[in-house]
Scaffold this motif. Structure first.
Motif, mmCIF file in Angstrom:
data_model
loop_
_atom_site.group_PDB
_atom_site.id
_atom_site.type_symbol
_atom_site.label_atom_id
_atom_site.label_comp_id
_atom_site.label_asym_id
_atom_site.label_seq_id
_atom_site.Cartn_x
_atom_site.Cartn_y
_atom_site.Cartn_z
ATOM 1 N N ILE B 135 6.868 1.183 -5.426
ATOM 2 C CA ILE B 135 6.864 2.656 -5.324
ATOM 3 C C ILE B 135 8.208 3.058 -4.747
ATOM 4 O O ILE B 135 8.694 2.441 -3.791
ATOM 5 C CB ILE B 135 5.751 3.153 -4.394
ATOM 6 N N SER B 136 8.795 4.045 -5.327
ATOM 7 C CA SER B 136 10.051 4.517 -4.748
ATOM 8 C C SER B 136 10.071 6.037 -4.802
ATOM 9 O O SER B 136 9.194 6.667 -5.397
ATOM 10 C CB SER B 136 11.239 3.948 -5.529
ATOM 11 N N GLY B 137 11.055 6.608 -4.185
ATOM 12 C CA GLY B 137 11.129 8.063 -4.221
ATOM 13 C C GLY B 137 12.178 8.584 -3.275
ATOM 14 O O GLY B 137 12.913 7.828 -2.628
ATOM 15 N N MET B 176 -3.407 -2.795 -4.310
ATOM 16 C CA MET B 176 -4.743 -2.718 -3.733
ATOM 17 C C MET B 176 -5.323 -1.364 -4.140
ATOM 18 O O MET B 176 -4.628 -0.524 -4.685
ATOM 19 C CB MET B 176 -4.695 -2.785 -2.207
ATOM 20 N N SER B 177 -6.579 -1.224 -3.848
ATOM 21 C CA SER B 177 -7.124 0.110 -4.101
ATOM 22 C C SER B 177 -6.856 0.967 -2.863
ATOM 23 O O SER B 177 -6.639 0.449 -1.766
ATOM 24 C CB SER B 177 -8.629 0.019 -4.365
ATOM 25 N N ASN B 178 -6.931 2.259 -3.059
ATOM 26 C CA ASN B 178 -6.765 3.219 -1.960
ATOM 27 C C ASN B 178 -5.478 3.033 -1.166
ATOM 28 O O ASN B 178 -5.480 2.937 0.043
ATOM 29 C CB ASN B 178 -7.939 3.154 -0.978
ATOM 30 N N ILE B 179 -4.388 2.955 -1.873
ATOM 31 C CA ILE B 179 -3.115 2.900 -1.149
ATOM 32 C C ILE B 179 -2.733 4.313 -0.711
ATOM 33 O O ILE B 179 -2.740 5.239 -1.514
ATOM 34 C CB ILE B 179 -1.992 2.323 -2.033
ATOM 35 N N ILE B 193 0.172 10.459 1.703
ATOM 36 C CA ILE B 193 0.086 10.730 0.272
ATOM 37 C C ILE B 193 -0.535 9.521 -0.433
ATOM 38 O O ILE B 193 -0.039 8.394 -0.322
ATOM 39 C CB ILE B 193 1.478 11.061 -0.298
ATOM 40 N N PRO B 194 -1.625 9.741 -1.108
ATOM 41 C CA PRO B 194 -2.290 8.617 -1.797
ATOM 42 C C PRO B 194 -1.511 8.198 -3.042
ATOM 43 O O PRO B 194 -0.916 9.037 -3.723
ATOM 44 C CB PRO B 194 -3.665 9.191 -2.153
ATOM 45 N N TYR B 195 -1.497 6.904 -3.272
ATOM 46 C CA TYR B 195 -0.837 6.374 -4.463
ATOM 47 C C TYR B 195 -1.832 6.408 -5.604
ATOM 48 O O TYR B 195 -2.943 5.891 -5.508
ATOM 49 C CB TYR B 195 -0.364 4.948 -4.179
ATOM 50 N N LYS B 196 -1.425 7.068 -6.686
ATOM 51 C CA LYS B 196 -2.356 7.203 -7.798
ATOM 52 C C LYS B 196 -1.728 6.740 -9.096
ATOM 53 O O LYS B 196 -1.969 7.307 -10.142
ATOM 54 C CB LYS B 196 -2.822 8.647 -7.924
ATOM 55 N N GLY B 197 -0.902 5.742 -8.959
ATOM 56 C CA GLY B 197 -0.352 5.169 -10.172
ATOM 57 C C GLY B 197 1.057 5.643 -10.497
ATOM 58 O O GLY B 197 1.739 5.073 -11.328
#
Lengths: 471, 1115
Positions: B135-137, B176-179, B193-197
């Motif tokens: 994940i980046s940003g 993992m789930s629920n990142i 902020i939740p990771y959703k793909g």
């Protein structure tokens, strides 16, 4: 931690050292009491304040107490329906308007007394007053205090012939405080009053300029080397030594002490200047002729033993025929009173221009400065004529009548009291003394008053504003 | 959010890490408010000596912290990975030491806001097997600037990175789930902020309101909000902006219903009228001379403190919204006791914007404001109706035949004019649409050690009455210089104000004009007077327009400047000392000129008695010195905050004035052109007061669950009598954060906050002049006694005069559910004022009627309640919709009055109009009137109902009873705001229920009418006309209007205070133009007003609807 303690200590020190003094603020537009009394000048200014305030109860304009409302108690003036004046003439003291007027007068008396007491509370605390100034300031303040208290008891006190010994009539106030002032019995009250008079007489007797110079010599603003203060001049407008003597005579007469009355009335009547002339003399017709001398005053300045003056008084606009508050009475009353046309005192009456039915009093006409009498020499003559043995009394009375330009009729035991009372009417109209004379003589049927009067009418009830707070 | 491995070393020992984010945040807040200055770009100057052998990295940090005072922020687990350190350096720079320590380790450090943030040097692949995601940003602040050093951690783990110089981050984690990613940065709101793909998650960090978010700003000591027992309401600048844009007082009242602006139906929307303000009721009795006057209102005015310095109501009104960072309303004893003898009416603490570090930044905001007169409440007769009414009332009939003929001719003349179409709308003549403007420009910048901010605001308000305006120019210059242990701040402000009262005079003068009059004659000249015909029934009537056309004026202006200098010293981490010196000077003049041609002088022939001018000048000067020491520390579960404050103040007001008379030429209107004094010689008055105060406060909290507050202050004031110079005040409070208890923490996760608190204390007010405790003589300057100066006593002094004390209980609760989605704040109070300063009656034999003393008890009880609810709270989509409901209720009771006041009431009872009555057992706002049975249908006369139940046609003022209360039972605010991306909409309403109002229009325009003037239409419809009519108002020719219950109506009012829309232009667009931020806004104030009381609103000055359009931007 050491630093913290250090800071803490510093704070406490700063706080503690910022003393009370810093928190005491002296206003710039007024003078703090204690500050005023730090100089001799301040004492004199405070004393002048009392004389200036005399106007409140002893002024001459209609709203004032002495020449109008007080005399309405003796039914003298023509009053309009439902006015406070009318209610007073009917002795309807329960009326709200009357009550509030009386409360105002009552307050003003005690306010004057508070001024005296403030001076008296400081005069013995300081050591810088020259002896002469000390004697005069303290003497005048004491005498004034007595003077006001005397008028208070003459109004709100009993008839001297009808004293209830157990009753506490009025407070004799000798201090300034928020505490309620104690009420005194007649005897105690009069005792305090007399003590003040005795003390005042002693003090003024030591330093009174009038003892050395004549009235005329002192009625000037050109200072002599000997007297370097304005307050040593115009002594007739200060509570002077002779004023205290005259007041003692008036007081003694009220108390029924004929002997003292005679003694003190004589001191005043017989007072002589250095050149042998009389200190005070009775006024004559020439003295009210305003045309020949600008210094003449219709209120007879040469008779004033004590009085006060009002500067820049415009008689016409504030009191006289053309405007302001007018006081007047029926022509018939004036004519009844002055059946003798030669009596120059009748010249103090003049017809009103608008309505020819009434006459108004002319006594307080003046050029510029009005002299208002508080005690006049006439009263001393009348005291003597009332109290001396009949033969001596007649001598004094004859002298009196001659001066006034009226025909002299011999006083007898039978007519003496009434004749003297009528002289009070003629001489003191507009000066407030007539009611007191009636009260002192316990007259039941007053001239111009239809109903009989007694204690209930002569002794005014305390203003409800006063009595309510006491209960 | 419950756990975070990032912590602040030295404030919380590592073993207590479990205490949770809340605690940590609070500690961070404290650091903020202590203004930790350590380092600040002076890193190189810090020297460290270290001689360690095989000790953990964390202990190294401890040692460095001890020597330099610089805090370390680090991930504990991360640091543990790097084993022991061995190092020996002497007097080396901190940078070189750190470099040495970190050499060969995957760690780096960053200096941030006085702290050293220790970060992982680079991203490494996680040691887990299996799939991983990257994940980046970019992380930016709200202004779009890249934020380096932001920590990005996977929630519930220790995996994390920090953003680089460009605000960029990249993170590789097992799938993992629920990142959930947690973004945190000192001074910014932490975001999850939740990771959703999505591979790229860009975040805009929001600044914390400021470092005071978790702090209650009391103006003297700042107290931690978590453990504060008092009742305080904080209003942010955003809230202020939304709630209105005219003046701050109005905006505050729109937000908080307990900040009550008493409706002034006379002054309407007059921009120059000072409002009457109440917080938690009236707790003072005016002195006798002021029982009926406006001074009554001043006694309730709360204390205004701007950056620690007392300011006047007028200064407060003239402040520009944009200058303000936040406003805190302090209501209860716990928060006001530290203001000692000044705090009883409540305190309003204003904090202005502080300069921020950063590149030079210019921001501007401006608006165009309109004042549209709102005349809907006026319902007057037109020309034909009015003339008919006059005729019906017999105004043109007379027994005298000659006069009768004259009147008939007059009628015919007027009638023909009406037929010709004359129907003047006098209401429109003195009003206009006032167009004003408001500009604010601020230049701000600086580095870590030197910061500056310069602001200028210019506000012109043109009122709805012609010629009435108020313009204010405020300039501020703020400089701060920060070193490790010291910070110096200096604020200089300059204020210029100029205001004009309308030369058109009183609005009611126009309202009453008959519509069949024409203001101009055929030649177009202004008619001076109407009804010139001598008919006796119609007296001459001045045309108000004539006076308006002259060069008369009524204006005032002031110039003020103030300087505020403060030094803050942080000798240790736990102690902060501040010294503050403030100085203020203000010059004000009020001038009124009445032209010699004015109608006032119509009857006067003497030229030297015409035209007047008054000139009043006041000069205020005040200064204050403040020394404050704050202490903060924690041991285990104990948190202690304490403070000591010393203050000395002086204020001085001098007034001078003169009135002159006789202007020969109206254009030569300077004072020097006058002929003489107007009655009196020039006046002078001076009031000075000095105060010394010493205050201390302690706040203790155990485990963030139980907390207690205590403060004490002793005040010495020159206004107090010499026998009671020192006044003690105190407060104490207890509180309980129930939501922190384990049985809640473990079981109820939707309960975010549940706090109950109680406080009790005493505060004072001293509304009297120093001379009342001091015996003084007045020197008569115009008279002498035979040349001797005259001194007379002014009044009886009271050396025992002291402050009045208000004892206040407050019970409050703060509840917040579902992550603050729903929150309630409620406070109940009981406020008892004792020893109220009042006039004391004396027996007359004391020589004085009265003196100023302490007697009288007043009780205020009430509550305030605020509820807010987010209908929509979606941070992802950036949509929010919330509703706020607030209400306040206050009951006032006069428990004890002095004899003097009672007597005044008994003797000065007035039969007419509305006036204030003070009676034991009743409210100061009670409306007294004689009840009526009604209008006798047979005669059209009023039948009064006496207290004993009897009825009479005779009015008796002593039969008055309480017929209502001016203050509403419930004063409510309802507001809603909606936000979608950069668009936000706000609507605010007022609801007042359960009060009563004296309907002035009924009294003076319907019943007690003077038919020579125009009247309300209801004269026609509601009045008794013939026997048998059942009406509330008596016959037309009865004209004695006593104070009766018929004019008192129940008031229920619903009004719209403000409606506003703000839109921020998309950043891509404005970047191109060179802006960081560009917002447009439109709002409309006083949009509507619906009330059960139908009366003319704004009788002397009409109310105005206030639209405004503005923009604000920065670059």
């Amino acid at each position: 931690m050491k630093k913290f303690i250090y800071w803490g200590l510093l704070l406490v020190t700063m706080f503690a050292s910022s003393c009370e003094e810093w928190l005491t603020i002296r206003p710039k537009d007024k003078i703090e009491k204690a500050k005023l009394y730090e100089t001799e000048e301040g004492f004199w200014q405070a004393l002048n304040g009392i004389y200036a305030l005399l106007y409140d109860n002893y002024g001459v304009v209609n709203s004032s107490w002495q020449p109008y409302y007080l005399e309405n108690l003796a039914g003298i003036w023509t009053v309009s329906a439902n006015s406070v004046g009318e209610k007073l003439a009917k002795h309807a003291y329960k009326d709200a308007g009357v009550d509030s007027k009386l409360a105002e007068v009552f307050l003003k008396f005690y306010k004057l007394i508070a001024h005296c007491n403030t001076i008296l509370s400081y005069v013995d605390k300081v050591d810088f007053l020259p002896e002469r100034s000390y004697n005069l300031i303290k003497g005048e303040a004491l005498a004034l205090r007595a003077f006001f208290h005397f008028d208070l008891i003459r109004i709100w006190g009993p008839m001297p012939t009808n004293v209830d010994e157990g009753y506490t009539y009025l407070p004799y106030v000798t201090q300034v405080s928020k505490q309620s002032m104690p009420y005194y019995t007649y005897t105690d009250y009069m005792k305090l009053l007399q003590e003040d008079l005795i003390a005042a007489e002693a003090l003024l007797g030591k330093s009174e300029p009038l003892l050395k110079y004549s009235c005329d010599e002192l009625n000037t603003s050109t200072l002599m080397d000997e007297y370097d203060r304005l307050e040593f001049y115009y002594r007739q407008h200060h509570m002077n030594y002779f004023g205290v003597c005259a007041l003692r005579a008036r007081f003694a007469l009220w108390m029924g002490d004929k002997e003292s009355a005679v003694t003190y009335a004589k001191i005043v009547k017989d007072a002589k200047n250095a050149n042998g002339s009389s200190k005070f003399r009775l006024g004559t017709a020439a003295d009210i002729d305003m045309s020949n001398n600008e210094n003449n005053t219709r209120s007879l300045g040469m008779e004033h033993i004590i009085g006060h003056y009002i500067s820049y008084f415009n008689w016409d606009s504030s009191y006289g025929r053309t405007g302001g508050d007018q006081i007047y009475m029926d022509i018939s009353k004036v004519n009844d009173l002055f059946s003798d046309g030669n009596d120059y005192r009748k010249a103090n009456w003049i017809q009103m221009t608008e309505d020819k039915k009434y006459m108004t009093i002319n006594k307080y006409i003046c050029y510029n400065n009005l002299w208002v009498p508080l005690i006049r020499l006439s009263e001393m003559y009348l005291i003597l004529a009332e109290t001396l043995p009949l033969d001596e009394a007649n001598v004094v009375y004859k002298e009196f009548c001659e001066a006034k330009g009226c025909s002299y009729e011999v006083l007898s035991e039978g007519n003496r009291q009434n004749k003297i009372l009528m002289e009070y009417y003629r001489d003191f109209l507009g000066e407030g003394q007539i009611f007191y004379a009636n009260k002192r003589m316990a007259v039941e049927s007053m001239l111009w008053i239809k109903e009989d009067v007694a204690e209930g009418q002569y002794m005014l009830p305390l203003p409800s504003r006063e009595s309510d707070l006491l209960n | 959010m419950k756990k975070s491995k990032f912590c602040l070393k030295h404030l919380i020992p590592p073993r207590q890490l479990g205490y949770g984010m809340l605690r940590v945040l609070m500690v961070i807040c404290f650091l903020g408010f202590f203004n930790a200055m350590a380092g600040q770009g002076k890193l190189n100057q810090l020297r460290v000596s270290l001689n360690v052998n095989n000790i953990p990295l964390i202990d190294c940090f401890n040692e460095i912290q001890k020597q330099t005072g610089i805090d370390f922020v680090y991930n504990e687990e991360l640091c543990k990975q790097f084993g022991e350190i061995t190092l020996s350096v002497r007097n080396a720079s901190i940078e070189s030491v750190l470099d040495a320590i970190f050499a060969g380790k995957d760690l780096k450090y960053r200096f941030e806001d006085g702290m050293i943030v220790v970060l992982k040097r680079e991203q490494k692949t996680l040691p887990q097997e299996g799939k991983s995601v990257v994940i980046s940003g970019l992380v930016k602040d709200m202004d779009g600037n890249a934020l380096p050093g932001v920590t990005v951690v996977v929630k519930g783990t220790s995996f994390g990175v920090a953003t680089d110089e460009k605000g960029h981050y990249a993170l590789e984690i097992p799938d993992m789930s629920n990142i959930v990613l947690v973004f945190s940065f000192v001074g910014m709101e932490t975001q999850e902020i939740p990771y959703k793909g999505l591979k790229e998650i860009n975040v805009n960090m929001v600044e914390k309101m400021n470092e005071m978010e978790g702090v209650v700003v009391t103006g003297i000591f700042n107290k931690p909000k978590e453990s504060f027992t008092g009742a305080a309401v904080k209003v942010t600048k955003e809230e202020l902006k939304m709630a209105g844009n005219r003046n701050i007082l109005q905006s505050l009242s729109n937000i908080d219903p307990s900040f009550v602006l008493v409706e002034n139906n006379v002054a309407g929307s007059d921009p120059n009228a000072l409002p009457e303000i109440r917080m938690r009721g009236v707790s003072s009795i005016p002195t006798m001379d002021n029982l009926q006057s406006s001074t009554r209102a001043e006694l309730c005015t709360p204390l205004f403190i701007l950056d620690g310095f007392e300011i006047s109501l007028e200064q407060m009104m003239d402040l520009n919204n944009d200058e303000i960072e936040s406003i805190t309303l302090l209501k209860d004893a716990s928060s006001t006791a530290m203001y000692g003898s000044r705090g009883a009416n409540g305190v309003v603490v204003i904090k202005s914007i502080e300069p921020q570090a950063g590149r030079l930044k210019v921001s501007y905001s401006g608006s165009v404001n309109f004042e549209i007169p709102s005349l809907a409440s006026y319902d007057l007769l037109n020309a034909a109706e009015k003339l008919q009414l006059e005729r019906d009332a017999g105004y043109y009939d007379d027994d005298d035949l000659i006069l009768d003929a004259k009147l008939k001719a007059l009628y015919a003349q007027k009638y023909s004019r009406v037929l010709a179409g004359v129907n003047t709308n006098w209401l429109r003549i003195p009003v206009r649409v006032g167009i004003g403007q408001n500009h604010y420009i601020n230049v701000n910048g600086g580095d870590k050690s030197f910061r500056y901010s310069m602001g200028i605001s210019y506000d012109v308000l043109n009122g709805a009455m012609r010629g009435s305006d108020r313009s204010t120019l405020n300039g501020t210059l703020r400089l701060s210089y920060l070193t490790e242990k010291f910070s110096f701040n200096n604020n200089f402000t300059l204020g210029l104000n100029h205001s004009n009262q309308s030369n058109y005079g009183n609005f009611s003068e126009y309202v009453r004009m008959n519509p069949y009059y024409e203001p101009y004659n055929q030649e177009g000249q202004i008619v001076k007077q109407f009804e010139l015909e001598n008919t006796k029934k119609f007296p001459k009537l001045n045309n108000p327009l004539w006076d308006a056309s002259l060069n008369s004026f009524n204006r005032s202006e002031y110039t003020s400047f103030s300087n505020n200098f403060s030094v803050t010293y942080n000798p240790f981490k736990t102690v902060q000392a501040t010294m503050n010196f403030s100085y203020m000077k203000r010059f004000a003049t009020d001038e009124v000129f009445t032209s010699p041609s004015d109608s006032e002088f119509f009857g006067i022939t003497d030229i030297l008695k015409k035209g007047k001018r008054s000139y009043f000048n006041s000069e205020d000067e005040s200064w204050s010195v403040n020394v404050t020491v704050n202490y903060f520390n924690t041991w285990g579960r104990h948190i202690l905050t304490a403070g000591v404050n010393y203050e000395a103040r002086q204020s001085d007001t001098e007034n001078r004035g003169m009135k002159v008379l006789g202007f020969v030429n109206e254009s030569m209107n300077d004072i020097s052109s006058a002929d003489s004094y107007d009655g009196e010689v020039p006046s002078y008055s001076d009031s000075r007061s000095r105060t010394i105060g010493l205050a201390g406060t302690v706040n203790y909290s155990y485990d963030n669950r139980y907390f207690a507050d205590f403060s004490y202050r002793i005040d010495g004031s020159s206004s107090f009598g010499s026998n009671s110079r020192w006044a003690p005040f105190y407060s104490m409070g207890l509180g309980w954060n129930i939501n922190r208890e384990h049985f809640i923490l473990d079981n109820i996760d939707w309960l975010t906050l549940f706090r109950i608190k109680y406080s009790y204390g005493a505060s004072g007010s001293q509304n009297f002049s120093p001379s009342q405790s001091l015996g003084t003589y007045d020197i008569n300057t115009s008279l002498t006694y035979h040349g001797g100066i005259i001194a007379t006593i002014t009044g009886l002094e009271n050396p025992d005069l002291k402050w009045q004390t208000t004892y206040q209980h407050n019970i409050g609760t703060d509840i917040s559910l579902f992550e603050n989605r729903f929150s309630i704040t409620a406070n109940w109070y009981r406020k008892l004022t004792k020893n109220s300063i009042t006039d004391m009656a004396l027996p007359l034999s004391n020589g004085f009627e009265k003196y100023t003393g302490n007697q009288g008890d007043i009780l205020n009880t009430g509550f305030d309640l605020d509820i807010s609810y987010y209908l929509i709270k979606n941070q992802e989509k950036n949509v929010m919709w919330s509703i706020q409901i607030g209400t306040s209720h206050n009951k006032n009771t006069l428990l004890r009055l002095s004899e003097a006041v009672k007597q005044n009431m008994a003797t000065n009872a007035s039969s007419y109009g509305l006036y204030y009555v003070y009676q034991e057992g009743e409210s100061v706002d009670a409306i007294y009137a004689v009840p009526t049975v009604g209008v006798d249908p047979a005669t059209g006369k009023i039948l009064y109902l006496y207290k004993d139940g009897t009825q009479s046609y005779k009015y008796d003022v002593n039969q008055r009873i309480v017929c209502g209360d001016r203050m509403p039972k419930f004063d409510g605010r309802l507001s809603t705001s909606f936000q979608w991306k950069s668009l936000s909409v706000y609507a605010g309403f007022t609801l007042r229920l359960g009060g009563q109002k004296y309907n002035d229009t009924y009294a003076n325009k319907v019943e007690n009418v003077d038919l020579k003037y125009n009247v309300d239409r209801r004269v026609y419809t509601d009045r008794w006309k013939k026997p048998g009519d059942n009406s509330a108002f008596y016959g037309l020719n009865e004209n004695v209007s006593y104070l009766t219950d018929r004019y008192i109506q129940d008031e229920n009012t619903f009004a719209c205070n403000n409606l506003s829309i703000t839109y921020g232009l998309p950043s891509k667009l404005i970047k191109r133009w060179g802006f960081d931020r560009f917002e447009l806004n439109a709002s409309i104030g006083n949009l509507f007003y619906i009330s059960t009381v139908k009366q003319e609103r704004g009788t002397s000055y009409p109310y105005a609807i206030q639209p405004s359009f503005g923009l604000s931007c920065s670059f």
